[in-house]
Design a protein around this motif. Sequence first.
Motif, mmCIF file in Angstrom:
data_model
loop_
_atom_site.group_PDB
_atom_site.id
_atom_site.type_symbol
_atom_site.label_atom_id
_atom_site.label_comp_id
_atom_site.label_asym_id
_atom_site.label_seq_id
_atom_site.Cartn_x
_atom_site.Cartn_y
_atom_site.Cartn_z
ATOM 1 N N GLN A 57 11.531 6.016 47.357
ATOM 2 C CA GLN A 57 10.175 6.535 47.451
ATOM 3 C C GLN A 57 10.177 8.035 47.740
ATOM 4 O O GLN A 57 11.033 8.550 48.468
ATOM 5 C CB GLN A 57 9.421 5.790 48.560
ATOM 6 N N ALA A 128 2.118 9.810 35.755
ATOM 7 C CA ALA A 128 2.324 9.421 37.157
ATOM 8 C C ALA A 128 2.049 10.590 38.086
ATOM 9 O O ALA A 128 1.419 10.440 39.138
ATOM 10 C CB ALA A 128 3.748 8.904 37.351
ATOM 11 N N LYS A 255 7.257 -2.090 33.680
ATOM 12 C CA LYS A 255 8.156 -1.594 34.720
ATOM 13 C C LYS A 255 9.567 -1.393 34.176
ATOM 14 O O LYS A 255 10.008 -2.092 33.264
ATOM 15 C CB LYS A 255 8.196 -2.563 35.901
ATOM 16 N N CYS A 281 10.136 7.930 42.575
ATOM 17 C CA CYS A 281 8.848 7.266 42.379
ATOM 18 C C CYS A 281 7.788 7.892 43.270
ATOM 19 O O CYS A 281 8.094 8.523 44.287
ATOM 20 C CB CYS A 281 8.955 5.775 42.679
ATOM 21 N N ARG A 290 3.645 1.535 42.585
ATOM 22 C CA ARG A 290 4.812 2.424 42.613
ATOM 23 C C ARG A 290 5.091 2.876 41.183
ATOM 24 O O ARG A 290 5.378 2.074 40.297
ATOM 25 C CB ARG A 290 6.025 1.714 43.186
ATOM 26 N N ILE A 292 7.049 5.543 38.375
ATOM 27 C CA ILE A 292 8.184 6.430 38.131
ATOM 28 C C ILE A 292 7.634 7.825 37.851
ATOM 29 O O ILE A 292 6.900 8.044 36.887
ATOM 30 C CB ILE A 292 9.035 5.942 36.950
ATOM 31 N N CYS A 324 14.918 5.425 43.236
ATOM 32 C CA CYS A 324 13.899 4.381 43.205
ATOM 33 C C CYS A 324 14.378 3.200 42.357
ATOM 34 O O CYS A 324 14.680 3.367 41.180
ATOM 35 C CB CYS A 324 12.615 4.956 42.628
ATOM 36 N N GLY A 327 10.012 0.848 39.080
ATOM 37 C CA GLY A 327 8.674 1.437 39.101
ATOM 38 C C GLY A 327 7.978 1.246 37.779
ATOM 39 O O GLY A 327 8.607 0.905 36.762
#
Length: 335
Positions: A57, A128, A255, A281, A290, A292, A324, A327
Amino acid sequence: MRIGVVFGLAMLAVSLASAAQAEVKMSGTFVADAACPATQAIKNGKNPGNVSTEAGQSYQLLAGNKDAPTHYLIQVPGADPERRWVKVTCGHISGSSAATVPAAPGGQGKPAASGKPEYVFALSWQPAFCETKSSKTECRAQNPSEFDATNFTLHGLWPQPNGNFYCQVAASDKANDNPAHWKDLPPVNLDAGTRKELDQVMPGTASQLERHEWIKHGTCYGKGQQEYFSDALGLMRQVNASPVRDLFAKTIGGKLTADQIRSAFDQAFGAGAGDRVRVSCVIDPSNGRRLIGELTLGLAGPIGPNASLKDLLLASVPTNKAGCPIGTVDAIGFQ
């Protein structure tokens, strides 16, 4: 009694002032490599809510506890309070700078023990990023037909080691190197073709991101502005023409695991290339997904107009930490 109370309050104020002065302001992102306690205080380890970081994270980096920090101050969304201290050994930093870091001498990267210059090459998945920065000009202008809907975008090319920042940069420019004042940094001068491509591949130019990247990192590259951005764009073309980009494009809304991403790099750039890739992420603040957000690639060797990303990847030192673990590949537009 009254004198004692006043004296006590005065001592408390001094103590708080000293604590504030001990913080060394930093910017960038802290990426946790493990689950570690995120404490309110360093000395007593007080941890309201028993908050821990989550492996892979990303967290906003706020400060270090001293010039050579043993702990980083990060922001943990949802914690109370959100400002928390973690040990530096808990993770790594991406795009970070300390206000007190002195300028390093110029040169194309800084040679490693092998004698080759080393870099971190940072690729963003713009949808993202924009989930967490919805007010950015480039994020308000998102469009499903645009380049950044299905391709990686350029965050930066960073000469290493970390701390190799602001080479021979004026103090006034360093002072303006925060997003609110990037418009006050000197413009980046590029030929028309490079400028057009950069505006497409680095949507953040709408917020003058290229000015920040040049001032902080490009000045330590050992070449001029035109060469620095041309070299980075040449590497971006290789990524976006590869099976890595194809994997992300076909998985939008689904994902991916870090292992899948690393395997795609092996397929695209040779066995072992994926070992040089770290996944970061971000958490969508609206729904907790969550996502990427970024890939960082370790590179080693001279970079030029015909540089091979495969060769640069395989010449660098592998990282054992994939980042991560899993994600979502976010779709463009606010979800």
